[in-house]
Motif scaffolding. Structure first.
Motif, PDB file in Angstrom:
ATOM      1  N   GLY A   1       0.831  -1.204   0.000  1.00  0.00           N
ATOM      2  CA  GLY A   1       0.000   0.000   0.000  1.00  0.00           C
ATOM      3  C   GLY A   1       0.867   1.256   0.000  1.00  0.00           C
ATOM      4  O   GLY A   1       0.510   2.278  -0.588  1.00  0.00           O
ATOM      5  N   LYS A   2       2.011   1.187   0.661  1.00  0.00           N
ATOM      6  CA  LYS A   2       2.910   2.342   0.713  1.00  0.00           C
ATOM      7  C   LYS A   2       3.409   2.696  -0.679  1.00  0.00           C
ATOM      8  O   LYS A   2       3.445   3.869  -1.061  1.00  0.00           O
ATOM      9  CB  LYS A   2       4.101   1.993   1.629  1.00  0.00           C
ATOM     10  CG  LYS A   2       5.075   3.135   1.895  1.00  0.00           C
ATOM     11  CD  LYS A   2       4.382   4.279   2.606  1.00  0.00           C
ATOM     12  CE  LYS A   2       5.315   5.261   3.273  1.00  0.00           C
ATOM     13  NZ  LYS A   2       5.916   4.811   4.501  1.00  0.00           N
TER      14      LYS A   2
ATOM     15  N   LEU B   1       1.943   1.983  -3.441  1.00  0.00           N
ATOM     16  CA  LEU B   1       0.788   2.471  -4.190  1.00  0.00           C
ATOM     17  C   LEU B   1       0.586   3.972  -3.960  1.00  0.00           C
ATOM     18  O   LEU B   1       0.449   4.760  -4.897  1.00  0.00           O
ATOM     19  CB  LEU B   1      -0.439   1.673  -3.748  1.00  0.00           C
ATOM     20  CG  LEU B   1      -1.772   1.830  -4.472  1.00  0.00           C
ATOM     21  CD1 LEU B   1      -2.680   0.641  -4.123  1.00  0.00           C
ATOM     22  CD2 LEU B   1      -2.492   3.102  -4.147  1.00  0.00           C
ATOM     23  N   ILE B   2       0.597   4.372  -2.699  1.00  0.00           N
ATOM     24  CA  ILE B   2       0.298   5.775  -2.413  1.00  0.00           C
ATOM     25  C   ILE B   2       1.464   6.674  -2.828  1.00  0.00           C
ATOM     26  O   ILE B   2       1.264   7.789  -3.311  1.00  0.00           O
ATOM     27  CB  ILE B   2      -0.114   5.967  -0.923  1.00  0.00           C
ATOM     28  CG1 ILE B   2      -0.642   7.387  -0.683  1.00  0.00           C
ATOM     29  CG2 ILE B   2       0.993   5.640   0.048  1.00  0.00           C
ATOM     30  CD1 ILE B   2      -1.946   7.700  -1.348  1.00  0.00           C
TER      31      ILE B   2
ATOM     32  N   TYR C   1     -11.003   6.024  -2.682  1.00  0.00           N
ATOM     33  CA  TYR C   1     -10.223   5.008  -3.391  1.00  0.00           C
ATOM     34  C   TYR C   1     -11.115   3.827  -3.708  1.00  0.00           C
ATOM     35  O   TYR C   1     -11.903   3.389  -2.849  1.00  0.00           O
ATOM     36  CB  TYR C   1      -9.055   4.520  -2.533  1.00  0.00           C
ATOM     37  CG  TYR C   1      -8.050   5.595  -2.240  1.00  0.00           C
ATOM     38  CD1 TYR C   1      -7.015   5.866  -3.133  1.00  0.00           C
ATOM     39  CD2 TYR C   1      -8.128   6.346  -1.071  1.00  0.00           C
ATOM     40  CE1 TYR C   1      -6.090   6.865  -2.866  1.00  0.00           C
ATOM     41  CE2 TYR C   1      -7.206   7.338  -0.801  1.00  0.00           C
ATOM     42  CZ  TYR C   1      -6.186   7.594  -1.692  1.00  0.00           C
ATOM     43  OH  TYR C   1      -5.271   8.575  -1.432  1.00  0.00           O
TER      44      TYR C   1
ATOM     45  N   ILE D   1      -7.466  -1.880  -4.644  1.00  0.00           N
ATOM     46  CA  ILE D   1      -7.810  -1.349  -3.325  1.00  0.00           C
ATOM     47  C   ILE D   1      -8.584  -2.398  -2.532  1.00  0.00           C
ATOM     48  O   ILE D   1      -8.316  -2.655  -1.348  1.00  0.00           O
ATOM     49  CB  ILE D   1      -8.643  -0.051  -3.467  1.00  0.00           C
ATOM     50  CG1 ILE D   1      -7.841   1.039  -4.171  1.00  0.00           C
ATOM     51  CG2 ILE D   1      -9.168   0.413  -2.105  1.00  0.00           C
ATOM     52  CD1 ILE D   1      -6.654   1.576  -3.410  1.00  0.00           C
TER      53      ILE D   1
ATOM     54  N   ARG E   1      -4.849  -0.366   3.789  1.00  0.00           N
ATOM     55  CA  ARG E   1      -5.784   0.702   3.446  1.00  0.00           C
ATOM     56  C   ARG E   1      -5.531   1.929   4.326  1.00  0.00           C
ATOM     57  O   ARG E   1      -5.658   3.065   3.878  1.00  0.00           O
ATOM     58  CB  ARG E   1      -7.226   0.230   3.646  1.00  0.00           C
ATOM     59  CG  ARG E   1      -7.641  -0.847   2.655  1.00  0.00           C
ATOM     60  CD  ARG E   1      -9.078  -1.294   2.922  1.00  0.00           C
ATOM     61  NE  ARG E   1      -9.418  -2.450   2.106  1.00  0.00           N
ATOM     62  CZ  ARG E   1     -10.642  -2.981   2.037  1.00  0.00           C
ATOM     63  NH1 ARG E   1     -11.628  -2.448   2.750  1.00  0.00           N
ATOM     64  NH2 ARG E   1     -10.875  -4.018   1.273  1.00  0.00           N
TER      65      ARG E   1
ATOM     66  N   THR F   1      -2.651   2.791   5.529  1.00  0.00           N
ATOM     67  CA  THR F   1      -1.437   3.432   5.009  1.00  0.00           C
ATOM     68  C   THR F   1      -1.790   4.353   3.840  1.00  0.00           C
ATOM     69  O   THR F   1      -1.311   5.490   3.753  1.00  0.00           O
ATOM     70  CB  THR F   1      -0.427   2.360   4.535  1.00  0.00           C
ATOM     71  OG1 THR F   1      -0.167   1.475   5.619  1.00  0.00           O
ATOM     72  CG2 THR F   1       0.862   2.983   4.054  1.00  0.00           C
ATOM     73  N   VAL F   2      -2.642   3.850   2.957  1.00  0.00           N
ATOM     74  CA  VAL F   2      -3.029   4.630   1.781  1.00  0.00           C
ATOM     75  C   VAL F   2      -3.776   5.895   2.211  1.00  0.00           C
ATOM     76  O   VAL F   2      -3.454   7.007   1.777  1.00  0.00           O
ATOM     77  CB  VAL F   2      -3.892   3.774   0.827  1.00  0.00           C
ATOM     78  CG1 VAL F   2      -4.516   4.629  -0.267  1.00  0.00           C
ATOM     79  CG2 VAL F   2      -3.051   2.650   0.224  1.00  0.00           C
ATOM     80  N   CYS F   3      -4.773   5.728   3.087  1.00  0.00           N
ATOM     81  CA  CYS F   3      -5.556   6.898   3.509  1.00  0.00           C
ATOM     82  C   CYS F   3      -4.703   7.863   4.320  1.00  0.00           C
ATOM     83  O   CYS F   3      -4.860   9.076   4.236  1.00  0.00           O
ATOM     84  CB  CYS F   3      -6.786   6.456   4.304  1.00  0.00           C
ATOM     85  SG  CYS F   3      -8.030   5.690   3.243  1.00  0.00           S
TER      86      CYS F   3
ATOM     87  N   THR G   1      -2.892  10.153   2.113  1.00  0.00           N
ATOM     88  CA  THR G   1      -3.736  10.951   1.232  1.00  0.00           C
ATOM     89  C   THR G   1      -3.500  12.436   1.470  1.00  0.00           C
ATOM     90  O   THR G   1      -3.531  13.242   0.552  1.00  0.00           O
ATOM     91  CB  THR G   1      -5.219  10.606   1.488  1.00  0.00           C
ATOM     92  OG1 THR G   1      -5.390   9.225   1.232  1.00  0.00           O
ATOM     93  CG2 THR G   1      -6.137  11.392   0.584  1.00  0.00           C
TER      94      THR G   1
ATOM     95  N   THR H   1       1.763   5.718   9.733  1.00  0.00           N
ATOM     96  CA  THR H   1       1.700   5.258   8.351  1.00  0.00           C
ATOM     97  C   THR H   1       2.002   3.765   8.278  1.00  0.00           C
ATOM     98  O   THR H   1       1.307   3.008   7.604  1.00  0.00           O
ATOM     99  CB  THR H   1       2.732   6.019   7.487  1.00  0.00           C
ATOM    100  OG1 THR H   1       2.666   7.395   7.815  1.00  0.00           O
ATOM    101  CG2 THR H   1       2.469   5.826   6.017  1.00  0.00           C
TER     102      THR H   1
END
Ligand code: SF4
Lengths: 205, 466
Positions: B179-180, B182-183, B202, B207, B215, B217-219, B222, B347
């Motif tokens: 996820g890291k 990805l973001i 997302y 996702i 998830r 980590t992604v948010c 953001t 994170t």
């Protein structure tokens, strides 16, 4: 909160974009327990450089800062706003600001003024040529004015009203306590409270 | 009219509307030591009370020592600030998790862990990474100190509704891509202001396949794209995470709530102000080279030339960043030697991140001269790591598992890098001085951070097998 109507003053050209709030005030200075006093920590890590704009006369007395895009991004620290206001700034002009910074500034009578990048460039050139050139930020007509520069800017109407009147947000909201109580009466009953739970759920895998 | 997920959650929290502004009700308000004393002072000065202490929770995370939990905080101003949270919470009847409490940890880690974040809630905290909790389909965002005072006094916030943005991630992340990555790839693509003024939702197969930890980590990051909040519609993964947690509903109440939660998704014909599509199949492990989170590239590539940026501001920013980072354009990312590693933060300080680090470190040792800070996001995570035997793996590799806190993410406690030190770090920000004055940060995933600790330079786990 101090009112903001029309402010005319000297301005400092800060030729940098992405000035995040960690630069405006490094985290190690966030231990002050009052809003006052933060001014001496403003841009602390850049202050060692004698060429840094706020170390130079007459920019050190500026009350308006003209910066590059994305000013005040990053951390939510309101100390960034305290540092700017305590140093004497009333308005920051830039093409774009961090969202949280904008909200924090509004709460403290500091006005973030969004103008297009070419206008910032013209202001920079003016201020580098003529360091004491006065700049006016007029919230009544929502205009920035300086020699050869005139530019309109937007502020949400409710925010503008509060800034013009110097109104305390909390006082305004507390006039609507009945609405808040009515909302509370219709919240979903299963929503959690933070009261400590001592039950089988603890130590979930 | 068709509505977005964000729109539905927003509408359900409007207490009243005045012009463009809605007065929004806050379901959960988290507090930590920094950024709050001035809010409590304001409250006291005005003779106001806290409207809903039962929807407010404090935790000690920013200032706590992580090497020796109960060590006295040396710096007097910080010691005072740390003590003030507990004093203020006691005075106003607010629950607070303190050093020694089993559940204490970083606000955005313990909120979900305690089951306090349910889909459809509004959550605020005096910290920009509050966005983490949007992973539950909640609307969660950071606020400043004046707004903290406002929420304490009224449990509401006057807000103008942000715009809606949708990020669709197609395909499937390859093994070893997190996820890291990805973001970081997303922020590199859209820039640090790419989501400004928007709430990002997302969606898409890549996702949906993410765990709750990923998830979050992604948010969490953001906000590094300038967005107000990030959200992911609740699904089976969300509910499985929530079920059985201390503050999650149970029995018949769970069933009623589940039905409500399942309805929290954007209508099929909902319109977004901005759409971005990212090809999940093409994402590879990422690392930043500069001084903002958008200045990142795949680990397989090299430090870019400033001249490769068309935009003059970006070019100037790249030049400035390379000077601060002391990097030559064209240097392969893997050739960048590091002397510090930080694994932790809101994170990447959850149990999945500890497991990822342990998997890489198992049977290996840290390269000589590399200082490793391994800091769980909560003491619950720490205990879990001990129970699962991960602490032994770390010890064998020469790494101490610390107690939880923000540590080197904000470097506001005693954990701090020295000027010129260079770290592979799992936190969220590589700003100048973020990990200590003059320190240099490369933001990476926990797996890459652990592999870099072993290699002594930026590396992916696969590199260690060669
Ligand atoms: S870990 Fe970092 S980003 Fe998260 S709450 Fe702490 S300081 Fe903020």
């Amino acid at each position: 909160m101090e009112k903001f109507t029309v402010h005319t003053g000297q301005a400092a050209p800060l030729r940098a974009s992405n000035v995040d709030t960690d630069q405006i005030i490094p985290v190690r200075f966030l231990t002050r327990l009052t809003k006052a006093g933060h001014g001496q920590d403003l841009f602390a890590d850049w202050r060692d450089d004698p060429e840094f704009v706020l170390n130079r006369q007459p920019y050190d007395r500026a009350t308006i800062l003209v910066a590059g895009t994305d000013f005040g991004t990053g951390s939510s620290r309101e100390g960034a706003v305290y540092a700017l206001t305590d140093h004497g700034f009333r308005a920051i002009i830039a093409p774009r600001f961090g969202d949280i910074f904008t909200g924090n500034a509004h709460q403290n009578g500091l006005l973030p003024v969004v103008v297009p990048a070419p206008v910032v460039e013209r202001l920079w050139e003016l201020l580098e040529r003529e360091p004491t050139a006065p700049v006016t930020v007029d919230l009544v007509t929502r205009t920035v004015r300086a020699d050869g520069v005139e530019c309109r800017f937007d502020v949400p109407a409710e925010v503008r009203d509060r800034l013009l009147a110097g109104l305390d947000d909390i006082g305004t909201t507390l006039q609507h306590t009945e609405d808040i109580a009515a909302y509370e009466a219709r919240r979903r009953p299963a929503l959690p409270t933070t009261t400590r739970q001592r039950g089988p759920g603890r130590g979930h895998p | 009219m068709a509505r977005t997920l964000a729109g539905k959650v927003w509408d359900a929290h409007v207490v009243r509307t005045a012009g463009e502004e809605d007065l929004l009700y806050v379901d959960l308000h988290l507090l930590h030591e920094v950024n709050t004393p001035i809010a409590f002072d304001g409250l006291r000065a005005a003779g106001r009370r806290v409207r809903r202490p039962d929807l407010t929770l404090g935790t000690e995370d920013h200032l706590v020592p992580t090497g020796d939990l109960f060590k006295r905080i040396e710096e007097p101003a910080m010691r005072r600030q740390a003590a003030l949270l507990a004093e203020n919470c006691a005075e106003f009847g607010i629950e607070v998790y303190r050093r020694g409490d089993r559940e204490r940890g970083i606000a955005h880690v313990i909120g979900p862990e305690l089951g306090l974040v349910h889909p459809g809630m509004t959550v605020v905290c005096c910290d920009s990474h509050t966005t983490t909790m949007g992973a539950f389909g909640a609307l969660a965002f950071g606020i400043g100190t004046s707004q903290v005072e406002h929420v304490l006094a009224t449990q509401t916030l006057p807000m103008t509704r942000p715009k809606d943005m949708r990020v669709t991630v197609t395909g499937r992340l390859a093994d070893g891509v997190t996820g890291k990555d990805l973001i970081l790839a997303l922020i590199a693509q859209i820039g640090t202001a790419g989501g400004q003024g928007h709430i990002v939702e997302y969606r898409g197969p890549a996702i949906e396949a993410l765990s709750m930890e990923a998830r979050m980590t992604v948010c969490n990051m953001t906000v590094e794209a300038g967005s107000r909040a990030g959200m992911i519609a609740p699904d089976d993964t969300t509910l499985a995470y929530l079920r059985g947690r201390p503050h999650a509903p149970s029995g018949r109440t769970w069933e009623v709530e589940e039905e409500h939660w399942r309805g929290l998704r954007s209508d099929d014909d909902a319109v977004f102000d901005r759409e971005v599509v990212l090809d999940g199949d093409r994402i590879s492990p990422f690392a930043t080279w500069g001084t903002n989170p958008g200045q990142g590239v795949p680990l397989d590539s090299a430090v870019p030339h400033p001249s490769s940026f068309a935009d003059p501001e970006e070019r100037a920013a790249a030049e400035r960043a390379l000077a601060y980072m002391d990097l030559e354009p064209g240097t392969p990312m893997r050739d960048i030697a590091i002397d510090a590693v930080f694994i932790g933060s809101c994170t990447n300080g959850r149990i999945e991140d500890m497991r990822a680090a342990a998997e890489v470190l198992r049977g290996r040792t840290v390269a000589p001269g590399v200082e490793v800070y391994l800091v769980p996001g909560s003491d619950t995570v720490r205990q879990q790591a001990v129970d699962e035997g991960l602490a032994e793996v770390f010890a064998a590799a020469g790494v101490q598992l610390r107690t939880s806190g923000c540590s080197l993410c904000a470097a506001v406690n005693e954990d701090r890098l020295r000027p010129g030190q260079r770290a592979a770090s799992t936190n969220n920000r590589n700003f100048e001085g973020r990990q200590g004055k003059g320190a240099r940060t490369h933001v990476v995933s926990p797996a890459v951070a652990a592999a870099s600790a072993v290699a002594g330079h930026l590396a992916a786990p696969a590199d260690l097998e060669a």
